[in-house]
Design a protein around this motif. Sequence first.
Motif, short mmCIF file in Angstrom:
data_model
loop_
_atom_site.label_atom_id
_atom_site.label_comp_id
_atom_site.label_asym_id
_atom_site.label_seq_id
_atom_site.Cartn_x
_atom_site.Cartn_y
_atom_site.Cartn_z
N THR A 209 0.83 -1.21 0.00
CA THR A 209 0.00 0.00 0.00
C THR A 209 0.86 1.25 0.00
OG1 THR A 209 -1.76 -1.15 1.19
CG2 THR A 209 -1.80 1.26 1.24
N LEU A 210 1.91 1.24 0.83
CA LEU A 210 2.81 2.40 0.90
C LEU A 210 3.44 2.68 -0.46
CD1 LEU A 210 4.50 4.53 2.46
CD2 LEU A 210 6.12 2.68 2.99
N PHE A 211 4.05 1.66 -1.07
CA PHE A 211 4.78 1.89 -2.31
C PHE A 211 3.86 2.11 -3.51
CE2 PHE A 211 8.34 0.54 0.20
CZ PHE A 211 9.43 1.18 -0.39
N LEU A 212 2.75 1.40 -3.56
CA LEU A 212 1.82 1.63 -4.67
C LEU A 212 1.17 3.01 -4.55
CD1 LEU A 212 0.09 -1.86 -5.00
CD2 LEU A 212 1.76 -0.82 -6.55
N GLY A 213 0.92 3.46 -3.31
CA GLY A 213 0.38 4.81 -3.13
C GLY A 213 1.34 5.87 -3.59
N VAL A 214 2.62 5.73 -3.25
CA VAL A 214 3.62 6.69 -3.70
C VAL A 214 3.77 6.63 -5.22
CG1 VAL A 214 6.09 7.27 -3.63
CG2 VAL A 214 4.87 6.71 -1.51
N ALA A 215 3.75 5.43 -5.79
CA ALA A 215 3.85 5.29 -7.25
C ALA A 215 2.69 5.98 -7.94
CB ALA A 215 3.90 3.81 -7.63
N ALA A 216 1.48 5.87 -7.36
CA ALA A 216 0.31 6.54 -7.94
C ALA A 216 0.47 8.05 -7.89
CB ALA A 216 -0.95 6.10 -7.21
N LEU A 217 0.98 8.58 -6.77
CA LEU A 217 1.21 10.03 -6.67
C LEU A 217 2.21 10.50 -7.71
CD1 LEU A 217 1.36 10.42 -2.78
CD2 LEU A 217 -0.47 11.22 -4.29
N LEU A 218 3.29 9.76 -7.87
CA LEU A 218 4.29 10.12 -8.87
C LEU A 218 3.71 10.08 -10.28
CD1 LEU A 218 7.37 8.19 -7.45
CD2 LEU A 218 7.25 10.66 -7.79
N ALA A 219 3.00 9.01 -10.60
CA ALA A 219 2.44 8.88 -11.94
C ALA A 219 1.45 10.01 -12.25
CB ALA A 219 1.75 7.52 -12.09
N TRP A 220 0.68 10.41 -11.22
CA TRP A 220 -0.34 11.43 -11.45
C TRP A 220 0.29 12.82 -11.54
CZ3 TRP A 220 -4.90 11.94 -13.38
CH2 TRP A 220 -5.65 13.09 -13.14
N TYR A 221 1.04 13.22 -10.51
CA TYR A 221 1.52 14.61 -10.45
C TYR A 221 2.75 14.87 -11.30
CZ TYR A 221 -1.80 15.47 -6.69
OH TYR A 221 -2.96 15.62 -5.96
N ARG A 222 3.59 13.86 -11.54
CA ARG A 222 4.80 14.09 -12.32
C ARG A 222 4.59 13.85 -13.81
NH1 ARG A 222 9.73 14.30 -9.47
NH2 ARG A 222 10.55 14.91 -11.50
N PHE A 223 3.56 13.06 -14.17
CA PHE A 223 3.40 12.70 -15.58
C PHE A 223 2.01 13.01 -16.11
CE2 PHE A 223 6.72 9.99 -13.79
CZ PHE A 223 7.77 10.31 -14.63
N ALA A 224 0.96 12.49 -15.47
CA ALA A 224 -0.38 12.66 -16.02
C ALA A 224 -0.84 14.11 -16.01
CB ALA A 224 -1.38 11.79 -15.24
N VAL A 225 -0.64 14.80 -14.88
CA VAL A 225 -1.10 16.20 -14.78
C VAL A 225 -0.40 17.11 -15.79
CG1 VAL A 225 -1.15 18.23 -13.28
CG2 VAL A 225 -1.93 16.03 -12.41
N PRO A 226 0.95 17.06 -15.94
CA PRO A 226 1.58 17.90 -16.95
C PRO A 226 1.07 17.65 -18.37
CG PRO A 226 3.23 17.10 -15.42
CD PRO A 226 1.95 16.37 -15.11
#
Length: 453
Positions: A209-226
């Motif tokens: 949960t910890l690592f998948l949650g962090v991975a989701a945050l990275l994927a969303w804010y570093r890649f999907a949002v831009p």
Amino acid sequence: MTSTLTTSVTSRGTRHRLPHRSTVPFLAPLMIWAGAAGVLALWWSDTGSVVGPAGWLTGAGRITGLLAGYACAVLLALMARIPLLDHTIGTDRLARWHALGGRCTISLVLAHTLLIIWGYSLTSHTSVVSQTSTLVLHYPDLLKATAGFLLFLVTGILSARAARRRMSYETWHYLHFATYLAVFLAFGHQLSNGADFVGNRPAQIAWYTLFLGVAALLAWYRFAVPVRRGLRHRMRVTAVHPEAPGVVSVHLTGEHLDELGGVPGQFLRWRFMTRGLWWTANPYSLSAPAHPRHLRITVKTAGGHSAALARLAPGTRVWAEGPYGAFTANRRSTPKVLLLAGGVGITPLRALFETLPGQVTLVYRARRPDDLALRGEIDAIAARRRATVHYLVDEPAGHSSPLSAPALSALVPDLASHDVYLCGPPGMTQAARNALREAGVPARRIHHESFAF
């Protein structure tokens, strides 16, 4: 040379309501330490009596390994560009936490590796070299973890200050993507070999949960949002205007720019879709308040990327990530504010100078009078809001003014009661911080955000 415009307080007779300080900068470290305590509790609950040197070494290796894994998740979360953290704690403070945490993580990874090998070699009565070979070649996922370990070491060495000075921002930035691969390679061995996870389903679920949650945050804010914002706002360069020797303003237009939510003092990471620039996104502050149809940044030549902006052609497509930073009016805690700029550090302060309520004084320091970028706009803003501006230059020498406590106190009466927003080159900002502290300004009211990598 010191030039002073009419001195007065804006909004005469109006009481300014000051913002409440966010609790996030205080809660975030507490949550990080609480997580570390939880990791230690996991080790404690799964550990019986520790007997002999082998037991102590292996136990210490387990603790450092658990903390290193947890620290990797924290480091990635700090750099995920989560708006709640970025807009309250500030990009530069998050970067400092990340840098400090990175050094601690490398130390924990090294300690974990050495302690486990040593402890296992004592338990099996084999040499350290033989035990290392056995672990790497015969334990599940250890070969991948070894590759991740080497990537961590290389990244840590090249991130040292002496090495950073010899590489470009772009090289340093992309080098850090190797840490994503390192974490991915090392993740599996924690669950397949870690005594605290084997057969412990709740601990496994929590770790996933910890690592998948962090991975989701990275994927969303570093890649999907831009990507989503690039397609949504369709920004383009409209013009490039010189402001001072080596300083240009880049004017941009686009659609739905009001949805970006950028406020004075913040910056965005700009990606110009032209040859030589499209592959990197560099941070530049807004040098004027955001408009629903127009944005502007002002940039000084300090490298290949910034120099190329002067040659941008109108119509060049632009993708922007952000806005980022907590260098905003929300940091203000008193009705009196001093804006202290050095060189191109004027860019975020010029936007704040136009919009901050209350009694605002601007001190702008440069090498020569010609280097005072945006001076016409600053003079017009000062006249309109009846604020005070002091221009300080180093040349000619007869007109220079030292950046000292007595000199600043002479320019700004009752300096100790001001909030100070400080932006400029590292040497200038450090000297200014020392002078402000000597003049009695509390550290909590000296606001500074650095863009140095």
